[in-house]
Design a protein around this motif. Structure first.
Motif, PDB file in Angstrom:
ATOM      1  N   UNK A  98      36.221  43.035  37.143  1.00  0.00           N
ATOM      2  CA  UNK A  98      37.631  43.397  37.118  1.00  0.00           C
ATOM      3  C   UNK A  98      38.545  42.173  37.148  1.00  0.00           C
ATOM      4  N   UNK A 149      35.761  39.650  44.919  1.00  0.00           N
ATOM      5  CA  UNK A 149      35.784  40.870  44.097  1.00  0.00           C
ATOM      6  C   UNK A 149      34.989  40.589  42.836  1.00  0.00           C
ATOM      7  N   UNK A 150      34.527  41.646  42.210  1.00  0.00           N
ATOM      8  CA  UNK A 150      33.615  41.501  41.094  1.00  0.00           C
ATOM      9  C   UNK A 150      34.282  40.893  39.866  1.00  0.00           C
ATOM     10  N   UNK A 186      41.779  51.783  35.929  1.00  0.00           N
ATOM     11  CA  UNK A 186      41.724  50.600  36.783  1.00  0.00           C
ATOM     12  C   UNK A 186      41.048  49.449  36.017  1.00  0.00           C
ATOM     13  N   UNK A 236      38.559  47.626  36.579  1.00  0.00           N
ATOM     14  CA  UNK A 236      37.105  47.653  36.472  1.00  0.00           C
ATOM     15  C   UNK A 236      36.627  48.639  35.406  1.00  0.00           C
ATOM     16  N   UNK A 251      46.617  46.069  42.274  1.00  0.00           N
ATOM     17  CA  UNK A 251      45.291  46.361  41.746  1.00  0.00           C
ATOM     18  C   UNK A 251      45.103  45.810  40.336  1.00  0.00           C
TER      19      UNK A 251
END
Lengths: 350, 350
Positions: B122, B118-119, B22, B24, B10
């Protein structure tokens, strides 16, 4: 403005401005006492402001009784409903049914003592007497006046066998155990015989404790209660509602097939997603949930989980929650402790 | 900081502050180029800022190229990622794989041209060259620099048979048709032989048109496209993606068993709930969705509907969306029109 034709079951006929929106989105409602045929008028006894609204009012006014009374009175006079203009939220109310229109589908009769299960943010309300009985220190507001229920405004007769404040506290969160029950039952049916692991974040709270016992009754194999502090862990262990009490889920037999979020603080979205197995479901009941954080968080972790917005309405929710409190001494004990704390401290917790 | 042990899939090992969150949720990431064993480094060619972030940047800076370049450069230098501090959102990027760690599970090789799914919010990112190729008028930002993908950072090799801008536009919204597909297929299985009615709010848009054809392929009986204007209605009719094109759902053969919300404006929650039959499902893909409005709106209408937070990740989503564009000329036409409009107007629409 008593209607001669049938009213809208959603109350569209009571919206004054802006035209065409639903009562909850409206700035101002018509709260006059004359009934449309499918409406019910309730003599209000008590408002139960939602926690977010109460906190905002206290911070904005300083919290003194005269200022709190004036502010709630002003909002209701201006909007025809008790919807906090800052938080957008309302609460619920209790009272006696005064009159039921001939076309009302709610099954209520004059004299019934009821609690509304739809938000104050869409309920027409008039206050009389200036809230003189309220000290401003509790979310439970003694109140005189009247409120209007629409055809689809769910209300429930208060049970005779439970103290009023206890019943109110249960009804306030009754959507959570009902939806948890449904989702866990579906998961149990799908898992091919293996009872699902269920994690409840905030399991020592009101909606959390009800959800934990609802999960077990719906066929959960293992219920993991997740709490933020040692004090809550001790409370939850003593109540015996879960198989395991922890801070982190994965070490306790997780990941979970179903994760239930009942913690009313921001920032739990990512943790809840990571506590959940691929193919599992997260149910968000917390009003502090961020839609964006949940959607992007799951995407960012490439987590194939189903995320549900906790709907406060599930058919049969009030009865299910009240029955859980009747049958589960551990839950009842938690609730009674919370209710008496609230009475002592002059506040109500989520 | 090249890692010798395995990294967190992650990306927790790249979080600089605050510790323990995390990527993000982090304020700042370590975007240095040295790879941990399961990471991949991409030479960036283009950033695709998300619509909300782009709009905010334009309003805050006035929109002139030097100011836009400076602001994006400042954010990335400060945070180690392109996450707009006001909107919290990011976007996606395209580029060439430069190096893949020996433990990377992503199956990428140097030279692959990829898009991240994924964005950016992050994704560790370093920009070089000051974004000199960007005129500040488009969300598609020509860019030099590098980005890091974690073990769970989904990326897809850009297809050779579709123009790059078209493929990007499809991949940007590929979670919507994949989840719609799954939910409609489940509804079709449950309904006891009656193919479900599906309503798509915003069916003439990118995620909406893909969702409409995904719904039909998954077994929908009737697909109702709901649009805000006559111009969009004409476009949608010409594309032939839905059985019915309307403003109001109930008159067109609804209520729907499944309602898909693809309109990127606030305030659609109540309407979507009311368009849906009891026992049905609403899928919210719009990032403008309010969690509170959805939860309280359904409760206020006593609507027994399941409400899903649209998860941007569903296994196989990229392939499914690209295949829909390949096989459905109506969708491809809509996309091509949107992509060329964007190029002309210097903007990208949702």
């Amino acid at each position: 403005m008593t209607g001669s034709g049938p009213g809208s079951p959603l109350g569209l006929h009571r919206v004054l401005e802006p035209a065409g929106v639903l009562p909850q989105a409206a700035w101002r409602l018509d709260a006059s006492p004359g009934l449309w045929p499918d409406e019910v008028r309730v003599r209000v006894e008590r408002l139960n402001l939602d926690a977010a609204s109460f906190r905002q009012l206290r911070e904005a006014t300083g919290g003194a009784a005269p200022a709190m009374r004036a502010e709630v009175g002003r909002i209701v006079a201006e909007r025809g409903k008790m919807q906090n203009p800052v938080t957008g939220s309302g609460g619920m109310l209790t009272g006696l049914v005064e009159e039921a229109g001939p076309g009302s589908p709610l099954g209520l009769a004059p004299g019934d003592r009821v609690a509304t299960l739809v938000s104050l943010s869409l309920t027409p309300l008039v206050i009389t007497g200036g809230l003189a009985g309220w000290d401003g220190r509790s979310e439970q507001v003694p109140c005189r006046g009247h409120a209007i229920l629409f055809g689809r405004s769910i209300a429930t007769v208060l049970p005779a066998d439970l103290p009023g404040p206890l019943a109110l506290a249960v009804l306030d969160v009754c959507g959570a155990p009902a939806l948890t029950e449904r989702v866990v039952r579906q998961a149990a049916g799908r898992a091919g015989g293996r009872p699902p692991v269920v994690a409840v974040l905030g399991a020592a709270g009101k909606s959390g404790s009800l959800s934990a016992v609802a999960a077990r009754r719906a066929g959960a194999g293992r219920v993991i209660g997740v709490v933020p502090s040692e004090a809550e862990a001790a409370t939850l262990r003593a109540a015996g509602l879960t198989d395991e009490v922890v801070i982190a889920v994965r070490g306790a037999g997780g990941p979970a097939a179903v994760t239930v979020v009942c913690v009313d603080v921001p920032g739990c979205e990512g943790g809840a997603v990571l506590a959940t197995a691929d193919g599992g479901t997260v149910i968000f009941f917390s009003m502090a949930t961020s839609f964006t954080a949940a959607a992007l968080g799951a995407e960012g972790a490439a987590a194939d989980v189903t995320m549900l917005i906790g709907n406060g309405y599930v058919p049969g929710h009030a009865r299910l929650a009240l029955d859980l409190v009747r049958c589960e001494p551990g839950v009842r004990g938690l609730f009674e402790a919370r209710v008496s704390e609230s009475a002592r401290d002059g506040k109500v917790e989520a």
